[in-house]
Write a protein that holds these residues in place. Sequence first.
Motif, mmCIF file in Angstrom:
data_model
loop_
_atom_site.group_PDB
_atom_site.id
_atom_site.type_symbol
_atom_site.label_atom_id
_atom_site.label_comp_id
_atom_site.label_asym_id
_atom_site.label_seq_id
_atom_site.Cartn_x
_atom_site.Cartn_y
_atom_site.Cartn_z
ATOM 1 N N GLY A 18 23.374 58.398 42.446
ATOM 2 C CA GLY A 18 22.750 57.487 43.395
ATOM 3 C C GLY A 18 22.767 56.035 42.977
ATOM 4 N N ILE A 19 21.614 55.395 43.115
ATOM 5 C CA ILE A 19 21.498 53.962 42.844
ATOM 6 C C ILE A 19 21.788 53.651 41.383
ATOM 7 C CG2 ILE A 19 19.872 52.031 42.747
ATOM 8 C CD1 ILE A 19 18.556 53.214 45.285
ATOM 9 N N GLY A 20 21.281 54.469 40.463
ATOM 10 C CA GLY A 20 21.513 54.214 39.043
ATOM 11 C C GLY A 20 22.992 54.194 38.697
ATOM 12 N N LYS A 21 23.734 55.157 39.224
ATOM 13 C CA LYS A 21 25.173 55.207 38.957
ATOM 14 C C LYS A 21 25.884 54.004 39.583
ATOM 15 C CE LYS A 21 27.750 58.315 41.043
ATOM 16 N NZ LYS A 21 28.350 59.621 41.407
ATOM 17 N N ALA A 22 25.475 53.618 40.785
ATOM 18 C CA ALA A 22 26.086 52.470 41.445
ATOM 19 C C ALA A 22 25.832 51.181 40.668
ATOM 20 C CB ALA A 22 25.554 52.339 42.870
ATOM 21 N N VAL A 23 24.628 51.052 40.129
ATOM 22 C CA VAL A 23 24.310 49.865 39.318
ATOM 23 C C VAL A 23 25.150 49.859 38.048
ATOM 24 C CG1 VAL A 23 22.517 48.751 37.945
ATOM 25 C CG2 VAL A 23 21.982 49.589 40.240
ATOM 26 N N ALA A 24 25.304 51.013 37.422
ATOM 27 C CA ALA A 24 26.124 51.105 36.213
ATOM 28 C C ALA A 24 27.543 50.620 36.489
ATOM 29 C CB ALA A 24 26.144 52.537 35.696
ATOM 30 N N LEU A 25 28.114 51.045 37.599
ATOM 31 C CA LEU A 25 29.469 50.637 37.958
ATOM 32 C C LEU A 25 29.544 49.135 38.181
ATOM 33 C CD1 LEU A 25 32.390 51.141 38.764
ATOM 34 C CD2 LEU A 25 31.588 51.827 41.039
ATOM 35 N N GLU A 26 28.588 48.593 38.914
ATOM 36 C CA GLU A 26 28.635 47.167 39.222
ATOM 37 C C GLU A 26 28.465 46.316 37.966
ATOM 38 O OE1 GLU A 26 29.551 44.088 41.464
ATOM 39 O OE2 GLU A 26 29.555 46.165 42.152
ATOM 40 N N LEU A 27 27.542 46.695 37.099
ATOM 41 C CA LEU A 27 27.351 45.934 35.868
ATOM 42 C C LEU A 27 28.577 46.023 34.962
ATOM 43 C CD1 LEU A 27 23.622 46.712 34.938
ATOM 44 C CD2 LEU A 27 24.547 44.623 35.957
ATOM 45 N N ALA A 28 29.153 47.226 34.874
ATOM 46 C CA ALA A 28 30.351 47.384 34.044
ATOM 47 C C ALA A 28 31.511 46.567 34.592
ATOM 48 C CB ALA A 28 30.726 48.851 33.945
ATOM 49 N N ARG A 29 31.602 46.430 35.900
ATOM 50 C CA ARG A 29 32.627 45.567 36.498
ATOM 51 C C ARG A 29 32.447 44.123 36.057
ATOM 52 N NH1 ARG A 29 32.432 48.281 42.438
ATOM 53 N NH2 ARG A 29 34.313 49.558 42.283
ATOM 54 N N GLU A 30 31.218 43.731 35.770
ATOM 55 C CA GLU A 30 30.932 42.375 35.315
ATOM 56 C C GLU A 30 31.105 42.228 33.804
ATOM 57 O OE1 GLU A 30 30.190 39.680 37.116
ATOM 58 O OE2 GLU A 30 30.284 40.731 39.039
ATOM 59 N N GLY A 31 31.534 43.314 33.131
ATOM 60 C CA GLY A 31 31.765 43.249 31.705
ATOM 61 C C GLY A 31 30.585 43.656 30.851
ATOM 62 N N VAL A 32 29.585 44.293 31.466
ATOM 63 C CA VAL A 32 28.407 44.742 30.733
ATOM 64 C C VAL A 32 28.679 46.118 30.129
ATOM 65 C CG1 VAL A 32 25.962 45.361 30.939
ATOM 66 C CG2 VAL A 32 26.889 43.460 32.291
ATOM 67 N N ASN A 33 28.279 46.311 28.881
ATOM 68 C CA ASN A 33 28.312 47.640 28.270
ATOM 69 C C ASN A 33 27.050 48.389 28.685
ATOM 70 O OD1 ASN A 33 30.750 47.193 26.808
ATOM 71 N ND2 ASN A 33 29.581 45.969 25.350
ATOM 72 N N VAL A 34 27.224 49.602 29.196
ATOM 73 C CA VAL A 34 26.124 50.294 29.863
ATOM 74 C C VAL A 34 25.854 51.660 29.241
ATOM 75 C CG1 VAL A 34 25.259 51.185 32.060
ATOM 76 C CG2 VAL A 34 26.709 49.133 32.038
ATOM 77 N N ALA A 53 36.695 56.056 35.722
ATOM 78 C CA ALA A 53 37.879 56.125 36.588
ATOM 79 C C ALA A 53 37.910 54.942 37.551
ATOM 80 C CB ALA A 53 37.874 57.443 37.357
ATOM 81 N N ALA A 54 36.739 54.568 38.087
ATOM 82 C CA ALA A 54 36.676 53.429 39.004
ATOM 83 C C ALA A 54 36.960 52.113 38.294
ATOM 84 C CB ALA A 54 35.302 53.382 39.670
ATOM 85 N N LEU A 55 36.661 52.066 37.000
ATOM 86 C CA LEU A 55 36.861 50.839 36.220
ATOM 87 C C LEU A 55 38.269 50.710 35.655
ATOM 88 C CD1 LEU A 55 33.552 50.897 34.135
ATOM 89 C CD2 LEU A 55 34.066 49.341 36.027
ATOM 90 N N ALA A 56 39.035 51.772 35.682
ATOM 91 C CA ALA A 56 40.344 51.797 35.035
ATOM 92 C C ALA A 56 41.247 50.618 35.414
ATOM 93 C CB ALA A 56 41.048 53.119 35.311
ATOM 94 N N PRO A 57 41.296 50.200 36.696
ATOM 95 C CA PRO A 57 42.174 49.070 37.036
ATOM 96 C C PRO A 57 41.800 47.760 36.347
ATOM 97 C CG PRO A 57 41.564 50.301 39.009
ATOM 98 C CD PRO A 57 40.702 50.822 37.900
ATOM 99 N N LEU A 58 40.545 47.651 35.881
ATOM 100 C CA LEU A 58 40.109 46.406 35.226
ATOM 101 C C LEU A 58 40.485 46.350 33.754
ATOM 102 C CD1 LEU A 58 36.518 46.033 36.757
ATOM 103 C CD2 LEU A 58 38.626 44.877 37.468
ATOM 104 N N GLY A 59 40.852 47.484 33.180
ATOM 105 C CA GLY A 59 41.243 47.525 31.781
ATOM 106 C C GLY A 59 40.137 47.055 30.855
ATOM 107 N N SER A 60 40.497 46.223 29.878
ATOM 108 C CA SER A 60 39.541 45.780 28.869
ATOM 109 C C SER A 60 38.521 44.776 29.408
ATOM 110 C CB SER A 60 40.280 45.147 27.685
ATOM 111 O OG SER A 60 41.031 44.023 28.118
ATOM 112 N N ALA A 61 38.697 44.308 30.637
ATOM 113 C CA ALA A 61 37.737 43.371 31.220
ATOM 114 C C ALA A 61 36.425 44.062 31.577
ATOM 115 C CB ALA A 61 38.327 42.705 32.456
ATOM 116 N N ALA A 62 36.485 45.367 31.763
ATOM 117 C CA ALA A 62 35.290 46.119 32.141
ATOM 118 C C ALA A 62 34.461 46.471 30.916
ATOM 119 C CB ALA A 62 35.683 47.394 32.882
#
Length: 270
Positions: A18-34, A53-62
Motif C-alpha cells: 500500500g502507501i508504505g511501499k509506494a513511499v519507499a519507491l518514490e523516496l528511492a527514486r529520489e536517491g534515498v536509501n530505504v 524492479a521498478a527502480l532498475a531503469p535508474l541504475g545507480s541513481a536510485a
Amino acid sequence: MDLQLKGKTAFITGGSMGIGKAVALELAREGVNVTIAARRMGQLEAAAAEVRAALAPLGSAAGMIRPVAVDTTDMASVETAMAETAGRFGAVDILLNGAAHPGGLVRAELENADPHGLLQDIDIKVVGYMRCAKAAAPYMRRNGFGRIINIGGLTGRGSKQLSGMRNVAIVHLTKTLSDQLGPFGITVNTIHPGVVETPHIHELYEKEAQKQGLTAAEVEANYVKATPIRRVLQPEEMGWIVAFLASPKSGSITGESIGCDGGLTRGIFL
C-alpha cells in the motif's frame, strides 16, 4: 524540483504494501536509501523485489531497498532495527510511521466494541509511532536534520468509529514532538489519506457492501461521488506528498495535520 534527498536514509514502517511501499519507491527514486519494515519478512521481501524492479531503469541513481522484520509494539525490536539501519546506511534522516491495522479493529457500535481491540489499535498505531520516533530521534539530532511523517486517517476528523481516536492521538503526538524536536532541525507532520487504491480499501468495500446491502462496486462509486475530485486516489500520490515533506525544502512545515483526500473531508480546520 530537486528535493535534495539523494544520499539520505529513510525508515518506513508498514512498508510491505500500500502507501508504505509506494513511499519507499518514490523516496528511492529520489536517491534515498530505504529500510522497509513490517512484521512479516516474506511480504517485505516480495515488496523489496517489486520496488527494485521498478527502480532498475535508474541504475545507480536510485537508492537501495532493505527489508527488515520489526514489531512496533516492542521497543527493543524497533531500536535494533533502527540501529541496524544507521549502521548500514550511516544515518536515519526520515521516518515514515505507517504500521497499523487498516481501518482499525473497533468499527462496531458501542455494545459490540472490543476494549482489547481498541487498546491494540492504540498500542500499534499511537504508541508504536512514539516508539519509532523515540528510536529515530537520536540519529536525527546527531546530524541536525530529521523528518518524521505520520500516517493518520480521516476517521480522526469524524465520529463514525471508535478506532478513530487513535488518529486524533497521532495529531496530538505530532504537535508535541514538533515542539520538542524542532530546535534540532527535525520536523514532524501527519498526513490523513483519503480513499486510496490499496488492497485494504477493497476489503473495506466488501465489508461496507455487506453492511449496506450493496455491491462492492456500488460502495466504491459512492465514495467517488462523495469526493470532489471524483476519483479514488493512487498510492503514488501519497508518495509524492511524503517525498516533499521529507525533503529539506519543507523545513517551514511542522506540527501540521494535512488531509490528502481529494476534498473528501468537509470540515474546516484552522
